[in-house]
Design a protein around this motif. Sequence first.
Motif, PDB file in Angstrom:
ATOM      1  N   GLN A  44      -9.190 -12.863   1.830  1.00 31.51           N
ATOM      2  CA  GLN A  44     -10.280 -13.256   2.725  1.00 31.51           C
ATOM      3  C   GLN A  44     -10.402 -12.266   3.876  1.00 31.51           C
ATOM      4  OE1 GLN A  44      -9.557 -16.730   5.141  1.00 31.51           O
ATOM      5  NE2 GLN A  44     -11.731 -17.221   5.239  1.00 31.51           N
ATOM      6  N   GLY A  45     -11.613 -11.773   4.100  1.00 34.35           N
ATOM      7  CA  GLY A  45     -11.836 -10.827   5.181  1.00 34.35           C
ATOM      8  C   GLY A  45     -11.046  -9.544   4.962  1.00 34.35           C
ATOM      9  N   ALA A  46     -11.249  -8.585   5.834  1.00 30.90           N
ATOM     10  CA  ALA A  46     -10.562  -7.301   5.695  1.00 30.90           C
ATOM     11  C   ALA A  46      -9.037  -7.443   5.781  1.00 30.90           C
ATOM     12  CB  ALA A  46     -11.084  -6.312   6.734  1.00 30.90           C
ATOM     13  N   PRO A  47      -8.488  -8.200   6.751  1.00 34.18           N
ATOM     14  CA  PRO A  47      -7.031  -8.342   6.790  1.00 34.18           C
ATOM     15  C   PRO A  47      -6.473  -9.027   5.538  1.00 34.18           C
ATOM     16  CG  PRO A  47      -7.973  -8.954   8.904  1.00 34.18           C
ATOM     17  CD  PRO A  47      -9.113  -8.809   7.939  1.00 34.18           C
ATOM     18  N   GLY A  53      -3.680  -6.973  -1.480  1.00 37.72           N
ATOM     19  CA  GLY A  53      -3.417  -5.754  -2.242  1.00 37.72           C
ATOM     20  C   GLY A  53      -2.220  -4.965  -1.745  1.00 37.72           C
ATOM     21  N   GLU A  54      -1.640  -5.405  -0.615  1.00 34.14           N
ATOM     22  CA  GLU A  54      -0.545  -4.672   0.020  1.00 34.14           C
ATOM     23  C   GLU A  54      -0.880  -3.190   0.098  1.00 34.14           C
ATOM     24  OE1 GLU A  54       3.276  -5.639  -1.645  1.00 34.14           O
ATOM     25  OE2 GLU A  54       2.992  -7.794  -1.288  1.00 34.14           O
ATOM     26  N   ASN A  55      -2.075  -2.913   0.671  1.00 34.86           N
ATOM     27  CA  ASN A  55      -2.548  -1.546   0.697  1.00 34.86           C
ATOM     28  C   ASN A  55      -3.165  -1.170   2.036  1.00 34.86           C
ATOM     29  OD1 ASN A  55      -5.026  -2.837   0.682  1.00 34.86           O
ATOM     30  ND2 ASN A  55      -5.507  -2.325  -1.419  1.00 34.86           N
ATOM     31  N   THR A  56      -3.768  -0.011   2.051  1.00 36.72           N
ATOM     32  CA  THR A  56      -4.446   0.543   3.208  1.00 36.72           C
ATOM     33  C   THR A  56      -5.936   0.552   2.900  1.00 36.72           C
ATOM     34  OG1 THR A  56      -2.534   1.912   3.689  1.00 36.72           O
ATOM     35  CG2 THR A  56      -4.616   2.621   4.645  1.00 36.72           C
ATOM     36  N   ALA A  57      -6.754   0.300   3.920  1.00 40.42           N
ATOM     37  CA  ALA A  57      -8.202   0.303   3.722  1.00 40.42           C
ATOM     38  C   ALA A  57      -8.888   0.839   4.969  1.00 40.42           C
ATOM     39  CB  ALA A  57      -8.702  -1.105   3.435  1.00 40.42           C
ATOM     40  N   PHE A  85      -9.621   0.248  10.336  1.00 43.58           N
ATOM     41  CA  PHE A  85      -8.598   0.803   9.461  1.00 43.58           C
ATOM     42  C   PHE A  85      -7.489  -0.227   9.390  1.00 43.58           C
ATOM     43  CE2 PHE A  85      -4.563   3.035   8.923  1.00 43.58           C
ATOM     44  CZ  PHE A  85      -4.826   3.763   7.780  1.00 43.58           C
ATOM     45  N   LEU A  86      -7.070  -0.567   8.180  1.00 39.88           N
ATOM     46  CA  LEU A  86      -6.022  -1.569   7.987  1.00 39.88           C
ATOM     47  C   LEU A  86      -4.901  -0.980   7.151  1.00 39.88           C
ATOM     48  CD1 LEU A  86      -9.042  -3.129   7.313  1.00 39.88           C
ATOM     49  CD2 LEU A  86      -7.551  -4.941   8.072  1.00 39.88           C
ATOM     50  N   LYS A  87      -3.685  -1.360   7.496  1.00 37.93           N
ATOM     51  CA  LYS A  87      -2.525  -0.895   6.738  1.00 37.93           C
ATOM     52  C   LYS A  87      -1.555  -2.053   6.587  1.00 37.93           C
ATOM     53  CE  LYS A  87       1.251   2.417   6.737  1.00 37.93           C
ATOM     54  NZ  LYS A  87       1.033   3.208   5.561  1.00 37.93           N
ATOM     55  N   PHE A  88      -1.155  -2.313   5.345  1.00 30.90           N
ATOM     56  CA  PHE A  88      -0.116  -3.303   5.087  1.00 30.90           C
ATOM     57  C   PHE A  88       1.220  -2.579   5.131  1.00 30.90           C
ATOM     58  CE2 PHE A  88       2.886  -5.493   2.356  1.00 30.90           C
ATOM     59  CZ  PHE A  88       2.779  -6.797   2.810  1.00 30.90           C
ATOM     60  N   ALA A  89       2.122  -3.058   5.978  1.00 29.66           N
ATOM     61  CA  ALA A  89       3.460  -2.463   6.089  1.00 29.66           C
ATOM     62  C   ALA A  89       4.396  -3.505   6.693  1.00 29.66           C
ATOM     63  CB  ALA A  89       3.449  -1.220   6.961  1.00 29.66           C
ATOM     64  N   ASP A  90       5.640  -3.494   6.251  1.00 25.63           N
ATOM     65  CA  ASP A  90       6.668  -4.389   6.805  1.00 25.63           C
ATOM     66  C   ASP A  90       6.253  -5.855   6.744  1.00 25.63           C
ATOM     67  OD1 ASP A  90       8.174  -2.084   7.483  1.00 25.63           O
ATOM     68  OD2 ASP A  90       7.041  -1.895   9.357  1.00 25.63           O
ATOM     69  N   GLY A  91       5.466  -6.217   5.713  1.00 26.44           N
ATOM     70  CA  GLY A  91       5.042  -7.598   5.544  1.00 26.44           C
ATOM     71  C   GLY A  91       3.926  -8.046   6.465  1.00 26.44           C
ATOM     72  N   LYS A  92       3.339  -7.128   7.227  1.00 27.13           N
ATOM     73  CA  LYS A  92       2.268  -7.424   8.178  1.00 27.13           C
ATOM     74  C   LYS A  92       1.045  -6.564   7.872  1.00 27.13           C
ATOM     75  CE  LYS A  92       5.743  -8.135  11.730  1.00 27.13           C
ATOM     76  NZ  LYS A  92       6.358  -7.575  12.901  1.00 27.13           N
ATOM     77  N   VAL A  93      -0.077  -6.954   8.437  1.00 30.09           N
ATOM     78  CA  VAL A  93      -1.281  -6.129   8.345  1.00 30.09           C
ATOM     79  C   VAL A  93      -1.568  -5.605   9.749  1.00 30.09           C
ATOM     80  CG1 VAL A  93      -3.752  -6.058   7.861  1.00 30.09           C
ATOM     81  CG2 VAL A  93      -2.227  -7.385   6.385  1.00 30.09           C
ATOM     82  N   TYR A  94      -1.598  -4.281   9.859  1.00 35.52           N
ATOM     83  CA  TYR A  94      -1.932  -3.610  11.109  1.00 35.52           C
ATOM     84  C   TYR A  94      -3.381  -3.184  11.012  1.00 35.52           C
ATOM     85  CZ  TYR A  94       3.106  -3.488  11.599  1.00 35.52           C
ATOM     86  OH  TYR A  94       4.434  -3.852  11.705  1.00 35.52           O
ATOM     87  N   GLU A  95      -4.170  -3.546  12.025  1.00 35.67           N
ATOM     88  CA  GLU A  95      -5.599  -3.219  11.998  1.00 35.67           C
ATOM     89  C   GLU A  95      -5.953  -2.457  13.259  1.00 35.67           C
ATOM     90  OE1 GLU A  95      -9.864  -5.420  11.348  1.00 35.67           O
ATOM     91  OE2 GLU A  95      -8.207  -6.665  11.988  1.00 35.67           O
TER      92      GLU A  95
END
Length: 95
Positions: A44-47, A53-57, A85-95
């Motif tokens: 749901q949503g960008a995050p 997907g445990e990815n970067t967007a 810009f979003l990045k999944f890392a360390d179990g979190k989503v950084y936006e």
Amino acid sequence: MASIPAGFHSYLVWEPNGDKLELKDSSGGGFCDACKSFTFAKGQGAPGRAWEGENTAFIPDVQALDIDKYPRLEIAKEQGIHSTFLKFADGKVYE
């Protein structure tokens, strides 16, 4: 609070709590403060899509998306937010 990388206006850190992402940290400001009321399920949503997907967007213009793809659309318009810009890392989503 971490510093904001060059070229960015703000940051948000989304952390899973059960089956939802919740805002755990941000740089503050109008957009970030308005995001405090949002949670996202996987996909749901960008995050939520980055989490699923445990990815970067990178989304160059969130204002061009439908509200179902970017639930914070009206806030983005009010605050002049265009890209994210979003990045999944360390179990979190950084936006």
